[in-house]
Design an enzyme around this catalytic site. Structure first.
Site, mmCIF file in Angstrom:
data_model
loop_
_atom_site.group_PDB
_atom_site.id
_atom_site.type_symbol
_atom_site.label_atom_id
_atom_site.label_comp_id
_atom_site.label_asym_id
_atom_site.label_seq_id
_atom_site.Cartn_x
_atom_site.Cartn_y
_atom_site.Cartn_z
ATOM 1 N N LYS A 72 0.768 -1.210 -0.015
ATOM 2 C CA LYS A 72 0.023 0.134 -0.018
ATOM 3 C C LYS A 72 0.853 1.168 -0.100
ATOM 4 O O LYS A 72 0.413 2.045 -0.610
ATOM 5 C CB LYS A 72 -0.960 0.019 1.032
ATOM 6 C CG LYS A 72 -2.123 -0.896 0.993
ATOM 7 C CD LYS A 72 -3.287 -0.544 1.754
ATOM 8 C CE LYS A 72 -4.407 -1.427 1.631
ATOM 9 N NZ LYS A 72 -5.683 -1.434 2.416
ATOM 10 N N LYS B 120 -10.252 -4.588 -5.317
ATOM 11 C CA LYS B 120 -11.214 -3.283 -5.824
ATOM 12 C C LYS B 120 -10.287 -2.110 -6.195
ATOM 13 O O LYS B 120 -10.584 -1.111 -6.845
ATOM 14 C CB LYS B 120 -12.077 -2.901 -4.616
ATOM 15 C CG LYS B 120 -11.600 -2.804 -3.309
ATOM 16 C CD LYS B 120 -12.541 -2.700 -2.344
ATOM 17 C CE LYS B 120 -12.016 -3.253 -0.976
ATOM 18 N NZ LYS B 120 -13.362 -3.753 0.014
ATOM 19 N N LYS C 251 -3.773 -11.016 -6.731
ATOM 20 C CA LYS C 251 -5.143 -11.117 -6.260
ATOM 21 C C LYS C 251 -6.248 -10.087 -6.720
ATOM 22 O O LYS C 251 -5.877 -8.853 -7.135
ATOM 23 C CB LYS C 251 -5.175 -11.006 -4.603
ATOM 24 C CG LYS C 251 -5.314 -9.632 -3.966
ATOM 25 C CD LYS C 251 -5.685 -9.815 -2.537
ATOM 26 C CE LYS C 251 -5.583 -8.211 -2.024
ATOM 27 N NZ LYS C 251 -6.057 -8.047 -0.745
HETATM 28 P P1 TYM Z 1 -10.774 -6.242 3.385
HETATM 29 O O1 TYM Z 1 -11.801 -5.048 3.300
HETATM 30 O O2 TYM Z 1 -9.575 -5.869 2.279
HETATM 31 O O3 TYM Z 1 -11.404 -7.582 2.726
HETATM 32 C C1 TYM Z 1 -12.323 -8.207 3.586
HETATM 33 C C2 TYM Z 1 -12.273 -9.712 3.395
HETATM 34 O O4 TYM Z 1 -12.138 -10.223 2.138
HETATM 35 C C3 TYM Z 1 -11.191 -10.947 1.906
HETATM 36 N N1 TYM Z 1 -10.693 -10.835 0.406
HETATM 37 C C4 TYM Z 1 -10.271 -11.837 -0.357
HETATM 38 N N2 TYM Z 1 -10.468 -13.172 -0.091
HETATM 39 C C5 TYM Z 1 -9.984 -13.998 -1.217
HETATM 40 N N3 TYM Z 1 -9.723 -13.290 -2.374
HETATM 41 C C6 TYM Z 1 -9.524 -12.046 -2.618
HETATM 42 N N4 TYM Z 1 -9.140 -11.495 -3.925
HETATM 43 C C7 TYM Z 1 -9.771 -11.308 -1.477
HETATM 44 N N5 TYM Z 1 -9.766 -9.911 -1.289
HETATM 45 C C8 TYM Z 1 -10.192 -9.634 -0.148
HETATM 46 C C9 TYM Z 1 -10.097 -10.415 2.777
HETATM 47 O O5 TYM Z 1 -8.989 -11.356 3.075
HETATM 48 C C10 TYM Z 1 -10.929 -10.433 4.182
HETATM 49 O O6 TYM Z 1 -11.296 -11.349 4.977
HETATM 50 N N6 TYM Z 1 -8.136 -5.416 7.467
HETATM 51 C C11 TYM Z 1 -9.212 -6.216 6.804
HETATM 52 C C12 TYM Z 1 -10.549 -5.792 7.593
HETATM 53 C C13 TYM Z 1 -10.390 -5.980 9.144
HETATM 54 C C14 TYM Z 1 -10.542 -7.225 9.708
HETATM 55 C C15 TYM Z 1 -10.492 -6.909 11.018
HETATM 56 C C16 TYM Z 1 -10.546 -8.456 9.287
HETATM 57 C C17 TYM Z 1 -10.298 -4.984 9.958
HETATM 58 N N7 TYM Z 1 -10.221 -5.713 11.128
HETATM 59 C C18 TYM Z 1 -10.175 -8.010 12.163
HETATM 60 C C19 TYM Z 1 -10.423 -9.554 10.139
HETATM 61 C C20 TYM Z 1 -10.358 -9.036 11.516
HETATM 62 C C21 TYM Z 1 -9.251 -5.684 5.368
HETATM 63 O O7 TYM Z 1 -8.964 -4.849 4.917
HETATM 64 O O8 TYM Z 1 -10.191 -6.645 4.599
#
Ligand code: TYM
Length: 339
Positions: free
Chosen positions: A120, A205, A202
Site C-alpha cells: 500500500k 477493488k 489477487k
Molecule cells: P478487506 O476489506 O480488504 O477484505 C475483506 C475480506 O475479504 C477477503 N478478500 C479476499 N478473499 C479472497 N480473494 C480475494 N481476492 C480477496 N480480497 C479480499 C479478505 O481477506 C478479508 O477477509 N483489514 C481487513 C478488515 C479487518 C479485519 C479486522 C478482518 C479489519 N479488522 C479484524 C479480520 C479481523 C481488510 O482490509 O479486509
C-alpha cells in the site's frame, strides 16, 4: 442477538471488512460466504471496518454512502442480526482505545515486515501515513476485544492475524492470561480469488483495470463481459494444473458458486473450449449473485431499518468490548474509571 449464557458458551467468531467502495467477488468468496455459514454454530461478531478505511484518503460524501451501501450489502449476503452482531467500527470507541494501547505492545520491526503495508505504501506513495503503518494493531484490537476464537478471512489477511496472535501472547506473558489467542479460519476454496486480467495477482477493488475485478453488485452483462475477457492460457484444456493460473482461478470461482469439485468440473467441460467454460462460469456467478442484488436493493429502500440494526449491534458490542478494555487497563495499572 441476545447475549445469554447459552450463547456465551459458543465459540466466538470475529471478522470485518472495509467499506472502501466496491465489495468484490473476492471478498464474497474469500470471506463473507464463510461468515454467513458460521452463524448458527458460533457467536458471530462482524464489523464494517471504517476506521481502517481512512488510512487511504476518502471523499466524505462518498465515504458515508459507501459505508451504508456496504452495510446493506452484507445484510443481503446473509448476515442475520437476530443471530449475530454487525456494527460499524467507528461507533464503538473501544476499538480506537485498545488500538492505542496495543501500539505500545507492537514493535516497529514487526509492522515494517507487513507485506500489505509495503504494497500500500508503494501504491499510495504520496500518503504513507502512520495509520497505514499501525493498521495491524487496530486489527488486533478489533479481534482481541471480543476474545474471538476464530477469524474467517481470505489468505491475504493471514500475516495480520499472525501478528494479532503474537501481540495477544506477548500481553498475556507480560501480565497474565487476558486475551484469547485467535486462530485464522481460511477456507480451502475461494481463499484467494485472483484478478481476471492477471491471475498471478489477487482480485482487488483498487485494481486500475476494471475488467480484472467482478463486484457483487455488477450488472449481469458486465459480469459476462469480464469473464469472457478473462486471461487464460493457450493449451485449451479445462483442467487444474501448473502454469494454468487463469483456468485454476476460473475453476475455483465455479467450484465455489456451484459446489462442484475440480474432477466434476473437468468431466463437465471435457472436449469443450474456453469460450464455453467462461460463459458457464459467468452464468453461474450471475445466478448466484442475483438474489443478493435483489435483497440489497430492498435494504437500501429502508434506511431506518439499517440504522436500527447497526445501533443495536453497536450497543451490545460496546458492552462486550468494554469488559475486555477495562480488564486490560487494570492490568497495565491505569487508575480505574469509577464513573
Ligand atoms: P478487506 O476489506 O480488504 O477484505 C475483506 C475480506 O475479504 C477477503 N478478500 C479476499 N478473499 C479472497 N480473494 C480475494 N481476492 C480477496 N480480497 C479480499 C479478505 O481477506 C478479508 O477477509 N483489514 C481487513 C478488515 C479487518 C479485519 C479486522 C478482518 C479489519 N479488522 C479484524 C479480520 C479481523 C481488510 O482490509 O479486509
Amino acid at each position: 442477538m441476545s447475549v445469554t449464557n447459552e450463547a456465551e458458551k459458543k465459540k466466538v467468531i470475529f471478522s470485518a471488512i472495509q467499506p472502501s467502495g466496491t465489495i468484490t467477488l473476492g471478498n464474497y468468496l474469500g470471506a463473507l460466504r464463510n461468515w454467513t455459514a458460521l452463524q448458527d454454530d458460533y457467536q458471530c461478531i462482524f464489523a464494517l471496518a471504517d476506521l481502517h478505511t481512512i488510512t487511504v484518503r476518502q471523499e466524505p460524501t462518498k465515504f458515508r454512502h459507501n459505508a451504508l451501501e456496504a452495510y446493506a450489502l452484507l445484510l443481503a449476503c446473509g448476515i442475520n442480526v437476530e443471530k449475530s452482531l454487525f456494527f460499524i467500527q467507528s461507533h464503538v470507541h473501544t476499538h480506537a482505545e485498545l488500538a492505542w494501547i496495543l501500539n505500545c505492545y507492537t514493535q516497529f520491526g514487526e509492522l515494517s515486515r507487513m507485506t500489505q503495508f509495503k504494497d500500500k505504501s508503494t501504491k499510495h506513495a504520496d500518503n504513507i501515513n502512520v495509520g497505514l503503518f499501525t493498521y495491524p494493531s487496530l486489527m488486533a484490537a478489533d479481534i482481541l476485544l471480543y476474545q474471538a476464537d476464530l477469524i474467517p478471512v481470505g489468505a491475504d489477511q493471514k500475516q495480520h492475524l499472525e501478528l494479532a496472535r503474537d501481540i495477544a501472547e506477548r500481553f498475556n506473558r507480560i501480565y497474565s492470561p487476558t486475551f484469547v489467542v485467535p486462530q485464522p479460519y481460511i477456507s480451502k476454496t475461494g481463499a484467494r480469488v485472483m484478478s481476471l486480467q492477471d491471475p498471478t495477482k489477487k482480485m482487488s477493488k483498487s485494481d486500475e483495470n476494471a475488467n480484472s475485478c467482478v463486484a457483487v453488485l455488477d450488472k449481469p452483462e458486465d459480469i459476462m463481459r469480464k469473464f469472457k475477457r478473462a486471461i487464460t492460457d493457450s493449451d485449451g484444456l479445462i483442467a487444474y494444473g501448473e502454469e494454468k493460473d487463469g483456468i485454476n482461478n476460473l475453476m475455483g470461482i465455479y467450484a465455489c458458486v456451484t459446489g462442484k469439485t475440480n474432477e466434476q468440473i473437468e468431466t463437465e467441460f471435457s472436449g469443450k473450449g474456453y469460450g464455453d467454460f467462461k460463459t458457464a462460469v459467468a452464468d453461474a456467478v450471475i445466478a448466484h449473485l442475483q438474489p443478493i442484488q435483489e435483497k440489497f436493493s430492498h435494504y437500501m429502500t429502508d434506511k431506518a431499518y439499517l440504522e436500527k440494526c447497526y445501533i443495536e449491534s453497536a450497543e451490545k458490542a460496546l458492552s462486550i468490548s468494554n469488559r475486555t478494555l477495562r480488564k486490560v487497563m487494570k492490568k497495565i495499572g491505569f487508575i480505574p474509571k469509577t464513573y
